[in-house]
Design an enzyme around this catalytic site. Structure first.
Site, PDB file in Angstrom:
ATOM      1  N   ARG A   1       0.708  -1.305   0.132  1.00 15.19           N
ATOM      2  CA  ARG A   1       0.124  -0.142   0.064  1.00 15.19           C
ATOM      3  C   ARG A   1       0.852   1.144   0.010  1.00 15.19           C
ATOM      4  O   ARG A   1       1.894   1.160   0.656  1.00 15.19           O
ATOM      5  CB  ARG A   1      -0.784   0.108   1.309  1.00 15.19           C
ATOM      6  CG  ARG A   1      -2.046  -0.987   1.154  1.00 15.19           C
ATOM      7  CD  ARG A   1      -2.807  -1.157   2.555  1.00 15.19           C
ATOM      8  NE  ARG A   1      -2.733  -2.468   2.814  1.00 15.19           N
ATOM      9  CZ  ARG A   1      -3.051  -2.622   4.224  1.00 15.19           C
ATOM     10  NH1 ARG A   1      -3.646  -1.938   5.104  1.00 15.19           N
ATOM     11  NH2 ARG A   1      -3.221  -3.899   4.634  1.00 15.19           N
TER      12      ARG A   1
ATOM     13  N   ASP B   1       7.590  -8.274   1.213  1.00 11.73           N
ATOM     14  CA  ASP B   1       8.175  -8.831   2.142  1.00 11.73           C
ATOM     15  C   ASP B   1       9.384  -8.173   2.754  1.00 11.73           C
ATOM     16  O   ASP B   1      10.570  -8.019   1.914  1.00 11.73           O
ATOM     17  CB  ASP B   1       8.404 -10.403   2.221  1.00 11.73           C
ATOM     18  CG  ASP B   1       8.836 -10.953   3.628  1.00 11.73           C
ATOM     19  OD1 ASP B   1       9.537 -10.454   4.255  1.00 11.73           O
ATOM     20  OD2 ASP B   1       8.152 -11.973   4.036  1.00 11.73           O
TER      21      ASP B   1
ATOM     22  N   GLU C   1      -3.335  -9.479  19.588  1.00 12.68           N
ATOM     23  CA  GLU C   1      -4.556  -9.015  19.436  1.00 12.68           C
ATOM     24  C   GLU C   1      -5.637 -10.122  20.012  1.00 12.68           C
ATOM     25  O   GLU C   1      -6.797  -9.642  20.634  1.00 12.68           O
ATOM     26  CB  GLU C   1      -5.107  -8.672  17.900  1.00 12.68           C
ATOM     27  CG  GLU C   1      -4.150  -7.427  17.541  1.00 12.68           C
ATOM     28  CD  GLU C   1      -4.014  -7.273  15.906  1.00 12.68           C
ATOM     29  OE1 GLU C   1      -2.903  -8.243  15.704  1.00 12.68           O
ATOM     30  OE2 GLU C   1      -4.539  -6.576  15.468  1.00 12.68           O
TER      31      GLU C   1
HETATM   32  P1  ADP Z   1       0.180  -8.623   8.740  1.00 13.16           P
HETATM   33  O1  ADP Z   1      -0.721  -9.085   9.863  1.00 13.16           O
HETATM   34  O2  ADP Z   1      -0.148  -7.285   8.486  1.00 13.16           O
HETATM   35  O3  ADP Z   1       0.187  -9.625   7.573  1.00 13.16           O
HETATM   36  P2  ADP Z   1       2.692  -9.245   9.996  1.00 13.16           P
HETATM   37  O4  ADP Z   1       2.365  -8.230  11.212  1.00 13.16           O
HETATM   38  O5  ADP Z   1       2.485 -10.591  10.507  1.00 13.16           O
HETATM   39  O6  ADP Z   1       1.605  -8.429   9.077  1.00 13.16           O
HETATM   40  O7  ADP Z   1       3.975  -8.945   9.610  1.00 13.16           O
HETATM   41  C1  ADP Z   1       4.253  -9.455   8.352  1.00 13.16           C
HETATM   42  C2  ADP Z   1       5.529  -8.773   7.840  1.00 13.16           C
HETATM   43  O8  ADP Z   1       6.481  -9.147   8.834  1.00 13.16           O
HETATM   44  C3  ADP Z   1       6.061  -9.531   6.638  1.00 13.16           C
HETATM   45  O9  ADP Z   1       5.640  -8.925   5.528  1.00 13.16           O
HETATM   46  C4  ADP Z   1       7.522  -9.529   6.664  1.00 13.16           C
HETATM   47  O10 ADP Z   1       7.955  -8.526   5.732  1.00 13.16           O
HETATM   48  C5  ADP Z   1       7.830  -8.722   7.989  1.00 13.16           C
HETATM   49  N1  ADP Z   1       9.153  -9.596   8.808  1.00 13.16           N
HETATM   50  C6  ADP Z   1       8.708 -10.637   9.596  1.00 13.16           C
HETATM   51  N2  ADP Z   1      10.259 -11.114   9.934  1.00 13.16           N
HETATM   52  C7  ADP Z   1      10.962 -10.096   9.426  1.00 13.16           C
HETATM   53  C8  ADP Z   1      12.393  -9.716   9.626  1.00 13.16           C
HETATM   54  N3  ADP Z   1      12.982 -10.539  10.268  1.00 13.16           N
HETATM   55  N4  ADP Z   1      12.941  -8.883   9.117  1.00 13.16           N
HETATM   56  C9  ADP Z   1      12.201  -8.031   8.273  1.00 13.16           C
HETATM   57  N5  ADP Z   1      10.773  -7.865   8.253  1.00 13.16           N
HETATM   58  C10 ADP Z   1      10.265  -9.115   8.820  1.00 13.16           C
END
Ligand code: ADP
Length: 398
Positions: free
Chosen positions: A242, A284, A385
Site C-alpha cells: 500500500r 516482504d 490482538e
Molecule cells: P500482517 O498481519 O499485516 O499480515 P505481520 O504483522 O504478520 O503482518 O507482518 C508480516 C511482515 O513482517 C512480513 O511482510 C515481513 O516483511 C515482516 N517480517 C517478518 N520477519 C521479519 C524480519 N526478520 N525482518 C524484516 N521483516 C520481517
C-alpha cells in the site's frame, strides 16, 4: 472460563481457544480457502509434533466453524472434552464506524449496526458478519462479543479526524479518519505502561504497528489522540503493497494518463504499491532488506523512504502530545527487524531517543531496547490482538 477468539476474513478464519484463568492458549489454528476449492484447516496445540490438517470442502463459514469446533473438542487433538466448555466467543470486527467506541456484546441491534458499516469496509465487515451468523447458528446459547479495530481510535479529537474536505461529506458519508489496528495499539500501549512501571494515565506513547499493513498511533494517557491510517487502511506509512500518504492529485492524474477507472486505481494503490511497487522485488521486508544489503538501489531507496515516514510520524505525534515517554515497536517488521528498528531510532536523538544496540539484538519478546540514559524509552512488544479480544470478551460476559 474459556473464550474462543475468531478472526474471520472473506475466505479464511483464524481462531484461538484461550483459558482466561491463566490467559494461556489451549489450541489455535487457521482455515483457508473457505468457499473455494482446496479448503483446509490447520490446527495445533502445545505438545503436538505436527499440525492436525483436515482437507475437505467447506462451502461457507458455517462449515468452517463446525470443523473448527470439531477440532477444538476432538479427543486426540482438541483442548476440551465438549464444545459446551466454550463459555464465550470473541469476534474481531474491522469497522464499527462511529457507532461503537468499545467492545460490545453482540445483539440483533449490534449486527444491524455493523451491516450499516459495510459501505465503510466492504471487504472485511461482510466476512466478520458471516462468522457471527455461523457461530450463532452452531452455538446459539453462547454469548458473543464484538471487538472492533476502529474502537480504540474513537477518542481522537475532531482536529485529528476531520479532513480538509467539505464538511457535508462527513455528515453525508462519514468521510473522516477512523484508524485501524486499534486492538493492537491498545494492547501494546497498556503493556508499555506496565513495563515502564507507570500508570497509563501518566504516559505519552507512540505505538508503531509495523506489519504488512502498518500504522502509528499517538496514545496520551491511555487514549488515542491521533493515528496514521485514515478513512481506510491505505493512509499513512508506506506498507508492503500500500502506498500510504500521497498527493491526492496523483489519483485523477493517473486515472487520466493510464485510463484507469476507480477500481483499477484503488487496486494500484492497495496491491501494487508500497515497497513492492517501489522495488518490483517483494512486499516482504526481509527480501527488501536482503536486496538493499546486496546493493540494489531501489531497495535501498524504498527502505530509506519507509524509515523516514515512520520517523516523521513519531516526530509529529511527539509534537502533537507535547511530549513523549516511550516508543513501542510491534507486528512483523517491528518485532523482528533489528536493522529497521535501528535505522528508525538512529535519527531521533534530538527527541531524547537513544537505542541500546546490544539490547536491540532481539526478536519477538517484550524488551526495553533503549539505552539506560535514554530520556524516551524504546520498547519491543509483540502484539497480542487475540488476548486483547479474549480479555474484552471475558469482561463483558462475566
Ligand atoms: P500482517 O498481519 O499485516 O499480515 P505481520 O504483522 O504478520 O503482518 O507482518 C508480516 C511482515 O513482517 C512480513 O511482510 C515481513 O516483511 C515482516 N517480517 C517478518 N520477519 C521479519 C524480519 N526478520 N525482518 C524484516 N521483516 C520481517
Amino acid at each position: 472460563m474459556k473464550v474462543l477468539v475468531l478472526n474471520c476474513g472473506s475466505s479464511s478464519l483464524k481462531y484461538q481457544l484461550i483459558d482466561m484463568n491463566n490467559e494461556s492458549v489451549l489450541c489455535k489454528g487457521l482455515v483457508e480457502r473457505i468457499g473455494i476449492e482446496g479448503s483446509v484447516l490447520k490446527h495445533e496445540k502445545d505438545g503436538m509434533d505436527e499440525k492436525y490438517v483436515v482437507e475437505q470442502p467447506m462451502k461457507d463459514h458455517k462449515d468452517a466453524i463446525k470443523l473448527v469446533l470439531d477440532a477444538v473438542a476432538d479427543e486426540k487433538v482438541g483442548a476440551v472434552k465438549d464444545m459446551k466448555e466454550i463459555d464465550a466467543v470473541g469476534h474481531r470486527v474491522v469497522h464499527a464506524g462511529e457507532k461503537f467506541a468499545c467492545s460490545v456484546v453482540i445483539t440483533e441491534e449490534v449486527e444491524a449496526a455493523l451491516k450499516e458499516c459495510i459501505d465503510l469496509a466492504p471487504l472485511h465487515n461482510p466476512a466478520n458478519l458471516m462468522g457471527i451468523d455461523a457461530c450463532k447458528a452452531i452455538l446459539p446459547d453462547v454469548p458473543m462479543v464484538a471487538v472492533f479495530d476502529t474502537a480504540f481510535h474513537q477518542t481522537m479529537p475532531k482536529s485529528s479526524y476531520l479532513y480538509g474536505l467539505p464538511h457535508e461529506l462527513y455528515t453525508k458519508y462519514g468521510v473522516r479518519r477512523y484508524g485501524f489496528h486499534g486492538t493492537s495499539h491498545k494492547y501494546v500501549s497498556q503493556r508499555a505502561a506496565e513495563m515502564l512501571g507507570k500508570n497509563i494515565e501518566d504516559v505519552k506513547i507512540v505505538t508503531c504497528h509495523l506489519g504488512n499493513g502498518a500504522s502509528i498511533a499517538a496514545v496520551d494517557g491511555g487514549k488515542c489522540v491521533d493515528t496514521s491510517m485514515g478513512f481506510t487502511p491505505l493512509e499513512g506509512l508506506i506498507m508492503g503493497t500500500r502506498c500510504g500518504d500521497i498527493d491526492p492529485a496523483i489519483i485523477p492524474f493517473l486515472m487520466r494518463k493510464e485510463g484507469l477507472d476507480a477500481d483499477a486505481i484503488d487496486k494500484l494503490m492497495n496491491k501494487e504499491s508500497g515497497v513492492y511497487g517501489m522495488t518490483g522485488i517483494s512486499s516482504d521486508f526481509r527480501d527488501i532488506d536482503a536486496a538493499a544489503s546486496e546493493g540494489n538501489e531501489l531497495a535501498q531507496a524504498a527502505l530509506e523512504a519507509y524509515v523516514k515516514k515512520v520517523q516523521k510520524y513519531i516526530g509529529a505525534y511527539a509534537t502533537e502530545m507535547n511530549g513523549l515517554d516511550a516508543v513501542v515497536f510491534t507486528a512483523g517488521v517491528g518485532e523482528n527487524s533489528i536493522t529497521i528498528r535501528e535505522r528508525i531510532a538512529s535519527n531521533l536523538e534530538f527527541l531524547g531517543i537513544k537505542l541500546d544496540v546490544e539490547a536491540n539484538n532481539v526478536r519477538g519478546k517484550d524488551t526495553v531496547i533503549s539505552a539506560a540514559d535514554s530520556k524516551v524509552k524504546l520498547l519491543l512488544i509483540p502484539t497480542n490482538e487475540e488476548l486483547m479480544i479474549a480479555r474484552d470478551t471475558l469482561e463483558l460476559v462475566k
